[in-house]
Design an enzyme around this catalytic site. Structure first.
Site, short mmCIF file in Angstrom:
data_model
loop_
_atom_site.label_atom_id
_atom_site.label_comp_id
_atom_site.label_asym_id
_atom_site.label_seq_id
_atom_site.Cartn_x
_atom_site.Cartn_y
_atom_site.Cartn_z
N SER A 99 11.41 24.57 24.52
CA SER A 99 11.69 25.34 23.31
C SER A 99 10.51 26.22 22.91
O SER A 99 10.12 27.09 23.68
CB SER A 99 12.08 24.32 22.24
OG SER A 99 12.56 24.90 21.11
N HIS A 142 16.21 27.87 25.29
CA HIS A 142 17.48 27.94 24.55
C HIS A 142 17.33 28.87 23.36
O HIS A 142 16.22 29.16 22.93
CB HIS A 142 17.90 26.53 24.11
CG HIS A 142 16.98 25.92 23.10
ND1 HIS A 142 17.09 26.18 21.76
CD2 HIS A 142 15.91 25.11 23.24
CE1 HIS A 142 16.15 25.53 21.12
NE2 HIS A 142 15.40 24.88 21.98
#
Lengths: 74, 246
Positions: B125, B148
């Site tokens: 992330s 993501h």
């Protein structure tokens, strides 16, 4: 229990305020430490926050080691 | 005289006991009896980014977190201290606050001293921009990075934000990563929005060698390669051979 929400868990179940007061950041020998106060008036090291790798080799700066609260500077 | 000897004997008698006490204390704390001793001076410092990256909301103490109010002054101190010549950034993070993560990444990217990052375990992330922010990045063979889209509760700076605001925030992350690594924007977005890789979510979990193949990370390697590279960058900076090429 499954909660169908996009809210993070810490917003749904906020932690007790007292839990935050257990740990604090102090400087000892000029090195920052995350510590937890003990009943004996000492600080127990939770985390060594130094960037100097050699500070991690000293036993007295290792997690679990204690030093008197009076020796800490903030 | 007699008395003195008595005290001495007493002192001698006590000594072994305190020694054992120290030893047991060391065992309970570290699981070992002695730790190698060295002089406390080094030209390479290491910064560990572990657990969650904490943002505006303080995480409960049972969470392992990297707090930016701890990390940022340390980066400033590293920049200031003339004895420190290089910085090794060690990542094993699940990600966390976007703004705090970007703040750390920007600080590392603007550091004048050579920096090398190494992803161990996970750099997920918001750990991705931090990993690519250094002059050279490494990833271990088994380490992974999850790419993501940003996910939030919709609450930014305390009030609900519009989709456009979140989209802009995501754009900042994409721009930072593409600027500081060799990955193209198309490829990064493709990884970010691909389906079927994560459970009930979009994104990709990129494993070590794949991260290098996509150009996200520079090399697969461990601590020895990272240290060798850092020493090389320090030497290069010292001899003033051109600028460090990203």
């Amino acid at each position: 229990m499954i909660l169908y929400t996009m809210m993070p868990e810490y917003l749904v179940f906020p932690t007790d305020r007292a839990a935050y007061e257990k740990q604090k950041l102090v400087y000892y020998d000029g090195i920052p430490f995350l510590v937890q106060a003990t009943e004996t008036g000492e600080y127990e090291i939770v985390q060594n926050l130094s960037t100097n790798p050699y500070h991690f080799l000293e036993a007295k700066y290792a997690p679990g080691a204690r030093f008197p609260a009076s020796a800490a500077t903030s | 005289m007699e008395k003195e000897r008595y005290f001495q004997a007493e002192a001698e008698g006590e000594q072994p006991e305190t020694k054992t006490e120290e030893a047991t204390a060391a065992i309970t704390q570290l699981g070992q009896t002695n730790v190698p001793q060295m002089e406390l001076d080094t030209n390479i410092h290491c910064l560990t980014i572990v657990g969650q990256i904490e943002g505006h909301i303080q995480l409960p103490p049972q969470n392992k977190a990297t707090k930016y109010e701890h990390v940022i002054p340390q980066i400033v101190a590293i920049e200031q201290n003339p004895k420190i010549e290089g910085l090794l950034v060690i990542l094993n993070t699940v990600g966390g606050d976007v703004e705090a993560g970007l703040a750390i990444a920007e600080m590392l990217a603007s550091l004048s001293k050579p920096t090398v990052s190494i992803v161990l375990g996970g750099g997920h992330s918001i750990g991705v921009p931090i990993a690519v922010s250094c002059d050279h990045s490494f990833i271990t063979e088994t380490a992974t990075m999850t790419i993501h889209p940003i996910r939030l509760t919709g609450l930014v700076i305390g009030v609900p934000q519009t989709f456009e605001y979140l989209d802009k925030m995501q754009e900042r992350v994409v721009r930072f990563v593409t600027k500081h690594s060799k990955i193209s924007e198309e490829k990064f977005k493709e990884l970010m929005f691909s389906k079927g890789n994560l459970t009930r979510d979009i994104g990709t979990n990129v494993v070590g060698p794949d991260a290098v193949r996509y150009g996200l990370i520079d090399e697969v390697g461990g601590v020895s390669q990272a240290m060798a590279k850092l020493r090389e960058l320090i030497e290069m900076k010292k001899s003033g051979e051109g600028k460090i090429v990203q």
